[in-house]
Design a protein around this motif. Structure first.
Motif, PDB file in Angstrom:
ATOM      1  N   CYS A  33       0.835  -1.203   0.000  1.00 60.15           N
ATOM      2  CA  CYS A  33       0.000   0.000   0.000  1.00 60.15           C
ATOM      3  C   CYS A  33       0.873   1.257   0.000  1.00 60.15           C
ATOM      4  CB  CYS A  33      -0.888   0.014   1.246  1.00 60.15           C
ATOM      5  SG  CYS A  33      -1.986  -1.409   1.411  1.00 60.15           S
ATOM      6  N   GLN A  34       0.549   2.183  -0.882  1.00 59.58           N
ATOM      7  CA  GLN A  34       1.251   3.463  -0.911  1.00 59.58           C
ATOM      8  C   GLN A  34       1.025   4.170   0.421  1.00 59.58           C
ATOM      9  OE1 GLN A  34      -0.167   6.237  -3.831  1.00 59.58           O
ATOM     10  NE2 GLN A  34       1.460   7.702  -3.411  1.00 59.58           N
ATOM     11  N   GLY A  35       2.099   4.618   1.073  1.00 58.87           N
ATOM     12  CA  GLY A  35       2.001   5.299   2.357  1.00 58.87           C
ATOM     13  C   GLY A  35       1.979   4.359   3.549  1.00 58.87           C
ATOM     14  N   CYS A  36       2.228   3.071   3.319  1.00 59.18           N
ATOM     15  CA  CYS A  36       2.258   2.079   4.404  1.00 59.18           C
ATOM     16  C   CYS A  36       3.189   2.545   5.520  1.00 59.18           C
ATOM     17  CB  CYS A  36       2.733   0.736   3.851  1.00 59.18           C
ATOM     18  SG  CYS A  36       3.052  -0.534   5.102  1.00 59.18           S
ATOM     19  N   GLY A  70       1.587  -6.582  10.507  1.00 58.72           N
ATOM     20  CA  GLY A  70       2.613  -6.949   9.528  1.00 58.72           C
ATOM     21  C   GLY A  70       3.236  -5.742   8.899  1.00 58.72           C
ATOM     22  N   GLY A  71       3.422  -6.273   7.657  1.00 56.00           N
ATOM     23  CA  GLY A  71       3.189  -7.495   6.880  1.00 56.00           C
ATOM     24  C   GLY A  71       1.717  -7.912   6.867  1.00 56.00           C
ATOM     25  N   GLU A  72       1.534  -9.102   6.341  1.00 57.75           N
ATOM     26  CA  GLU A  72       0.190  -9.660   6.184  1.00 57.75           C
ATOM     27  C   GLU A  72       0.104 -10.986   6.925  1.00 57.75           C
ATOM     28  OE1 GLU A  72      -3.184 -10.400   5.977  1.00 57.75           O
ATOM     29  OE2 GLU A  72      -2.966  -8.713   4.559  1.00 57.75           O
ATOM     30  N   PRO A  73      -0.496 -10.991   8.124  1.00 54.92           N
ATOM     31  CA  PRO A  73      -0.575 -12.241   8.894  1.00 54.92           C
ATOM     32  C   PRO A  73      -1.314 -13.354   8.162  1.00 54.92           C
ATOM     33  CG  PRO A  73      -1.324 -10.362  10.209  1.00 54.92           C
ATOM     34  CD  PRO A  73      -1.063  -9.857   8.833  1.00 54.92           C
ATOM     35  N   PHE A  74      -2.276 -13.004   7.315  1.00 58.04           N
ATOM     36  CA  PHE A  74      -3.063 -14.044   6.637  1.00 58.04           C
ATOM     37  C   PHE A  74      -2.281 -14.716   5.511  1.00 58.04           C
ATOM     38  CE2 PHE A  74      -6.278 -12.050   9.128  1.00 58.04           C
ATOM     39  CZ  PHE A  74      -7.152 -13.083   9.433  1.00 58.04           C
ATOM     40  N   TYR A  97      -4.725  -7.350  11.985  1.00 59.53           N
ATOM     41  CA  TYR A  97      -4.767  -6.393  10.884  1.00 59.53           C
ATOM     42  C   TYR A  97      -4.505  -7.154   9.594  1.00 59.53           C
ATOM     43  CZ  TYR A  97      -4.704  -2.383  14.038  1.00 59.53           C
ATOM     44  OH  TYR A  97      -5.024  -1.456  14.989  1.00 59.53           O
ATOM     45  N   THR A  98      -5.289  -6.845   8.561  1.00 58.74           N
ATOM     46  CA  THR A  98      -5.080  -7.475   7.259  1.00 58.74           C
ATOM     47  C   THR A  98      -5.405  -6.477   6.157  1.00 58.74           C
ATOM     48  OG1 THR A  98      -5.730  -9.296   5.801  1.00 58.74           O
ATOM     49  CG2 THR A  98      -7.438  -8.441   7.288  1.00 58.74           C
ATOM     50  N   GLY A  99      -4.692  -6.592   5.062  1.00 66.88           N
ATOM     51  CA  GLY A  99      -5.003  -5.789   3.879  1.00 66.88           C
ATOM     52  C   GLY A  99      -6.165  -6.366   3.090  1.00 66.88           C
ATOM     53  N   TRP A 100      -6.519  -7.618   3.376  1.00 69.57           N
ATOM     54  CA  TRP A 100      -7.690  -8.219   2.735  1.00 69.57           C
ATOM     55  C   TRP A 100      -8.942  -7.717   3.446  1.00 69.57           C
ATOM     56  CZ3 TRP A 100      -5.865 -10.119  -1.474  1.00 69.57           C
ATOM     57  CH2 TRP A 100      -4.655 -10.781  -1.498  1.00 69.57           C
ATOM     58  N   VAL A 120      -9.744 -14.940  15.873  1.00 70.52           N
ATOM     59  CA  VAL A 120      -9.612 -13.483  15.927  1.00 70.52           C
ATOM     60  C   VAL A 120     -10.858 -12.882  16.597  1.00 70.52           C
ATOM     61  CG1 VAL A 120      -9.508 -11.391  14.511  1.00 70.52           C
ATOM     62  CG2 VAL A 120      -8.085 -13.372  13.936  1.00 70.52           C
ATOM     63  N   ASP A 121     -10.636 -12.029  17.587  1.00 71.05           N
ATOM     64  CA  ASP A 121     -11.735 -11.337  18.255  1.00 71.05           C
ATOM     65  C   ASP A 121     -12.124 -10.074  17.507  1.00 71.05           C
ATOM     66  OD1 ASP A 121     -12.061 -12.914  20.838  1.00 71.05           O
ATOM     67  OD2 ASP A 121      -9.904 -12.515  20.802  1.00 71.05           O
ATOM     68  N   VAL A 122     -11.133  -9.354  17.011  1.00 69.28           N
ATOM     69  CA  VAL A 122     -11.385  -8.116  16.267  1.00 69.28           C
ATOM     70  C   VAL A 122     -10.493  -8.119  15.027  1.00 69.28           C
ATOM     71  CG1 VAL A 122     -11.258  -5.587  16.304  1.00 69.28           C
ATOM     72  CG2 VAL A 122     -12.010  -6.832  18.342  1.00 69.28           C
ATOM     73  N   LEU A 123     -11.115  -7.866  13.878  1.00 67.90           N
ATOM     74  CA  LEU A 123     -10.392  -7.807  12.610  1.00 67.90           C
ATOM     75  C   LEU A 123     -10.395  -6.369  12.118  1.00 67.90           C
ATOM     76  CD1 LEU A 123      -9.112  -9.697  10.362  1.00 67.90           C
ATOM     77  CD2 LEU A 123     -11.303  -9.438   9.174  1.00 67.90           C
ATOM     78  N   VAL A 124      -9.218  -5.840  11.798  1.00 69.20           N
ATOM     79  CA  VAL A 124      -9.110  -4.538  11.145  1.00 69.20           C
ATOM     80  C   VAL A 124      -8.763  -4.848   9.702  1.00 69.20           C
ATOM     81  CG1 VAL A 124      -8.017  -2.271  11.130  1.00 69.20           C
ATOM     82  CG2 VAL A 124      -8.320  -3.498  13.303  1.00 69.20           C
ATOM     83  N   ASP A 125      -9.719  -4.624   8.801  1.00 72.99           N
ATOM     84  CA  ASP A 125      -9.527  -5.109   7.436  1.00 72.99           C
ATOM     85  C   ASP A 125      -9.417  -3.981   6.423  1.00 72.99           C
ATOM     86  OD1 ASP A 125     -12.177  -4.244   7.001  1.00 72.99           O
ATOM     87  OD2 ASP A 125     -12.750  -6.096   5.980  1.00 72.99           O
TER      88      ASP A 125
END
Length: 156
Positions: A33-36, A70-74, A97-100, A120-125
């Motif tokens: 992602c641009q600005g990660c 991450g990175g991407e845990p998934f 946290y996931t980019g998906w 996972v209790d809370v997903l930030v997607d």
């Protein structure tokens, strides 16, 4: 022996979910992602291999809950799910946290990703979108990202 590529494990974060948290930063991310905020996490080779037991032992802290970032845990869902399963036996609340998006993860029908979602209790997607960046948001960087209470989602 199963391993994951881990960039770092950071203790006592107050910005990666509610309360005091230990953050496991997985190495490797396909989204770029641009600005990660963490581009060093994009390359899996920037991490170091750790066993499930090493990750769990280095993450345990009686005062903190856990965040996968991450990175991407998934992308390392098989090992991440096993880490999450063990951390749950210690009563840990887990944010991921996931980019998906949640819908993309569910539609993939990838068994390891679905298993990880179960812990996972809370997903930030959602991918970070610099054009939707908002520094006033809690626990996310851009307005398109969602904070999803997975317990509520499962009972809908």
């Amino acid at each position: 022996m199963e391993t994951a590529h881990i960039l770092s494990i950071y203790h006592d974060s107050v910005v990666d979910g509610e309360g005091l948290r230990t953050v496991i930063f997985f190495a490797g991310c396909p989204h770029h992602c641009q600005g990660c905020h963490n581009p060093s996490s994009w390359n899996k080779r920037n991490g170091h291999e750790m066993t499930i037991e090493q990750i769990v032992q280095q993450s345990l802290n009686p005062l903190t809950n856990i965040t996968f970032s991450g990175g991407e845990p998934f992308d390392q869902a098989r090992t991440a799910a096993k880490v999450a399963q063990q951390l749950k036996t210690y009563g840990k609340n887990i944010w991921a946290y996931t980019g998906w998006t949640l819908e993309e993860l569910l539609e993939s029908q990838h068994p390891d990703q679905l298993e990880l979602l179960n812990y996972v209790d809370v997903l930030v997607d959602g991918r970070f979108k610099i054009e939707e960046r908002d520094i006033a948001l809690s626990f996310r960087g851009s307005r398109n990202q969602r904070i999803i209470d997975m317990k509520q989602y499962r009972y809908q």
